[in-house]
Write a protein that holds these residues in place. Structure first.
Motif, PDB file in Angstrom:
ATOM      1  N   GLN A  98     -67.358 -50.723 -17.021  1.00  0.00           N
ATOM      2  CA  GLN A  98     -67.818 -51.521 -15.885  1.00  0.00           C
ATOM      3  C   GLN A  98     -68.340 -52.876 -16.330  1.00  0.00           C
ATOM      4  O   GLN A  98     -68.128 -53.882 -15.650  1.00  0.00           O
ATOM      5  CB  GLN A  98     -68.906 -50.766 -15.100  1.00  0.00           C
ATOM      6  CG  GLN A  98     -69.214 -51.401 -13.755  1.00  0.00           C
ATOM      7  CD  GLN A  98     -70.012 -50.501 -12.847  1.00  0.00           C
ATOM      8  OE1 GLN A  98     -70.163 -49.300 -13.101  1.00  0.00           O
ATOM      9  NE2 GLN A  98     -70.567 -51.074 -11.790  1.00  0.00           N
ATOM     10  N   LEU A  99     -69.006 -52.933 -17.464  1.00  0.00           N
ATOM     11  CA  LEU A  99     -69.478 -54.211 -17.990  1.00  0.00           C
ATOM     12  C   LEU A  99     -68.296 -55.113 -18.348  1.00  0.00           C
ATOM     13  O   LEU A  99     -68.341 -56.325 -18.118  1.00  0.00           O
ATOM     14  CB  LEU A  99     -70.366 -53.989 -19.212  1.00  0.00           C
ATOM     15  CG  LEU A  99     -71.751 -53.378 -18.964  1.00  0.00           C
ATOM     16  CD1 LEU A  99     -72.462 -53.118 -20.285  1.00  0.00           C
ATOM     17  CD2 LEU A  99     -72.599 -54.277 -18.069  1.00  0.00           C
ATOM     18  N   ALA A 100     -67.248 -54.529 -18.896  1.00  0.00           N
ATOM     19  CA  ALA A 100     -66.055 -55.305 -19.235  1.00  0.00           C
ATOM     20  C   ALA A 100     -65.419 -55.883 -17.980  1.00  0.00           C
ATOM     21  O   ALA A 100     -64.972 -57.035 -17.960  1.00  0.00           O
ATOM     22  CB  ALA A 100     -65.053 -54.424 -19.974  1.00  0.00           C
ATOM     23  N   GLU A 101     -65.384 -55.092 -16.915  1.00  0.00           N
ATOM     24  CA  GLU A 101     -64.813 -55.564 -15.650  1.00  0.00           C
ATOM     25  C   GLU A 101     -65.636 -56.709 -15.074  1.00  0.00           C
ATOM     26  O   GLU A 101     -65.084 -57.719 -14.619  1.00  0.00           O
ATOM     27  CB  GLU A 101     -64.755 -54.409 -14.647  1.00  0.00           C
ATOM     28  CG  GLU A 101     -64.131 -54.792 -13.317  1.00  0.00           C
ATOM     29  CD  GLU A 101     -64.051 -53.622 -12.357  1.00  0.00           C
ATOM     30  OE1 GLU A 101     -63.906 -53.874 -11.142  1.00  0.00           O
ATOM     31  OE2 GLU A 101     -64.133 -52.467 -12.812  1.00  0.00           O
ATOM     32  N   LEU A 102     -66.959 -56.574 -15.112  1.00  0.00           N
ATOM     33  CA  LEU A 102     -67.819 -57.631 -14.583  1.00  0.00           C
ATOM     34  C   LEU A 102     -67.744 -58.889 -15.446  1.00  0.00           C
ATOM     35  O   LEU A 102     -67.767 -60.008 -14.924  1.00  0.00           O
ATOM     36  CB  LEU A 102     -69.269 -57.141 -14.484  1.00  0.00           C
ATOM     37  CG  LEU A 102     -69.545 -56.099 -13.408  1.00  0.00           C
ATOM     38  CD1 LEU A 102     -70.988 -55.602 -13.498  1.00  0.00           C
ATOM     39  CD2 LEU A 102     -69.281 -56.671 -12.020  1.00  0.00           C
ATOM     40  N   SER A 103     -67.647 -58.720 -16.751  1.00  0.00           N
ATOM     41  CA  SER A 103     -67.543 -59.882 -17.633  1.00  0.00           C
ATOM     42  C   SER A 103     -66.275 -60.670 -17.329  1.00  0.00           C
ATOM     43  O   SER A 103     -66.261 -61.905 -17.380  1.00  0.00           O
ATOM     44  CB  SER A 103     -67.556 -59.449 -19.095  1.00  0.00           C
ATOM     45  OG  SER A 103     -66.317 -58.867 -19.478  1.00  0.00           O
ATOM     46  N   SER A 104     -65.209 -59.948 -16.999  1.00  0.00           N
ATOM     47  CA  SER A 104     -63.953 -60.603 -16.645  1.00  0.00           C
ATOM     48  C   SER A 104     -64.067 -61.311 -15.302  1.00  0.00           C
ATOM     49  O   SER A 104     -63.657 -62.461 -15.161  1.00  0.00           O
ATOM     50  CB  SER A 104     -62.834 -59.555 -16.591  1.00  0.00           C
ATOM     51  OG  SER A 104     -61.642 -60.120 -16.092  1.00  0.00           O
ATOM     52  N   LEU A 105     -64.635 -60.636 -14.326  1.00  0.00           N
ATOM     53  CA  LEU A 105     -64.745 -61.195 -12.981  1.00  0.00           C
ATOM     54  C   LEU A 105     -65.581 -62.463 -12.961  1.00  0.00           C
ATOM     55  O   LEU A 105     -65.252 -63.429 -12.260  1.00  0.00           O
ATOM     56  CB  LEU A 105     -65.360 -60.155 -12.034  1.00  0.00           C
ATOM     57  CG  LEU A 105     -65.507 -60.560 -10.566  1.00  0.00           C
ATOM     58  CD1 LEU A 105     -64.152 -60.880  -9.948  1.00  0.00           C
ATOM     59  CD2 LEU A 105     -66.204 -59.468  -9.777  1.00  0.00           C
ATOM     60  N   TYR A 106     -66.657 -62.489 -13.758  1.00  0.00           N
ATOM     61  CA  TYR A 106     -67.566 -63.640 -13.752  1.00  0.00           C
ATOM     62  C   TYR A 106     -67.367 -64.576 -14.943  1.00  0.00           C
ATOM     63  O   TYR A 106     -68.138 -65.524 -15.124  1.00  0.00           O
ATOM     64  CB  TYR A 106     -69.014 -63.156 -13.698  1.00  0.00           C
ATOM     65  CG  TYR A 106     -69.375 -62.575 -12.342  1.00  0.00           C
ATOM     66  CD1 TYR A 106     -69.754 -63.396 -11.285  1.00  0.00           C
ATOM     67  CD2 TYR A 106     -69.283 -61.204 -12.110  1.00  0.00           C
ATOM     68  CE1 TYR A 106     -70.053 -62.867 -10.038  1.00  0.00           C
ATOM     69  CE2 TYR A 106     -69.578 -60.663 -10.869  1.00  0.00           C
ATOM     70  CZ  TYR A 106     -69.961 -61.506  -9.834  1.00  0.00           C
ATOM     71  OH  TYR A 106     -70.243 -60.970  -8.593  1.00  0.00           O
TER      72      TYR A 106
END
Length: 273
Positions: A103-111
């Motif tokens: 989930q952190l990887a997904e958020l890092s990508s999104l932002y």
């Protein structure tokens, strides 16, 4: 065990890097929440704002049409922020679970906040917390009113675009009638108004051009201010000088609109055409 976790995390990050350019610039075919109608938000047909003869009725209808979508995006963003805060202890100790890593990887990508090779640390988390935060409803509503001429613009009516957002691939939207010579941008076309609102939130929370807004918001939160208040909305407008070529004149126009429409922004009654 810690090395194994960070190895897996690095693999996840490398997979995501390939679409970095896309995420930073256009995101036009992204198959995430922005391309889906969120549950709980009805696919409502926009009122025919041009048909309103009474200005007060039109303003009430405009705000009430957009408020549920804005509330949804603030709720989504707050959940993301809460998750980041909940992982702080595990980030510090290096005890992240696989689900947290993903989930952190997904958020890092999104932002668009690059994760260190060694894995997320508190410095990375602080950068994320500058970006992942709510926006005052009044600010979003007034920008929508300004950019869409209260829902009457061609782009609002034909493209569900209430925030003047651009895209850069041929056919991705509507070509502005007054587009300058040599310019290739189009005004993005969205599947729904909710998608337009979501892209606006991501744009303001991620784009380098609005870093000043995020710094103002970060300071207000640190001071214990209500980020959703009308007062916060007024202060955050100062971080939008790059949203328009008009610069500070654009900011002043937003502030004037907030003051002049305060009673409509604060009214929660249901209005019909």
């Amino acid at each position: 065990m810690r090395k194994l976790i960070y190895f897996f995390f690095s693999v996840v990050v490398l997979v995501l890097v390939s679409c970095t350019y896309y995420q930073l610039h256009i995101e036009e075919s992204r198959s995430t929440v922005e391309d889906k109608q969120p549950q709980g938000i009805p696919v409502a047909t926009a009122p025919k704002f041009k048909a309103f003869k009474n200005v007060e009725q039109k303003k009430h209808a405009f705000f009430h049409y957009l408020k549920p979508g804005i509330e949804y995006e603030n709720h989504r963003t707050q959940k993301e922020r809460d998750f980041l805060l909940d992982t702080k202890e595990n980030i510090e100790s290096g005890a992240l679970s696989q689900a947290e890593i993903e989930q952190l990887a997904e958020l890092s990508s999104l932002y668009s906040v690059k994760i260190p090779v060694e894995g997320p640390d508190l410095k990375w988390l602080d950068k994320m917390l500058h970006k992942v935060d709510v926006l005052p409803e009044a600010l979003v509503l007034i920008q929508a009113a300004n950019e869409s001429a209260w829902g009457t613009s061609r782009f609002a009516r034909e493209a569900n675009n209430y925030f003047g957002q651009w895209c850069y691939q041929k056919g991705c939207g509507l070509v502005p009638l007054a587009r300058g010579e040599g310019m290739v941008h189009e005004v993005a076309k969205f599947k729904s108004v909710q998608q337009s609102i979501h892209r606006y939130f991501i744009n303001v929370n991620r784009n380098l051009a609005y870093r000043k807004l995020r710094e103002i918001r970060y300071r207000l939160r640190a001071e214990g201010q209500d980020l959703l208040s009308m007062k916060s909305a007024m202060q955050l407008t100062n971080g939008l000088t790059k949203y328009s070529e008009r610069g500070m004149a654009y900011v002043k126009s937003l502030q004037t609109m907030i003051r002049h429409n305060r009673k409509y922004l604060q009214d929660d009654s249901v209005t019909t055409e």
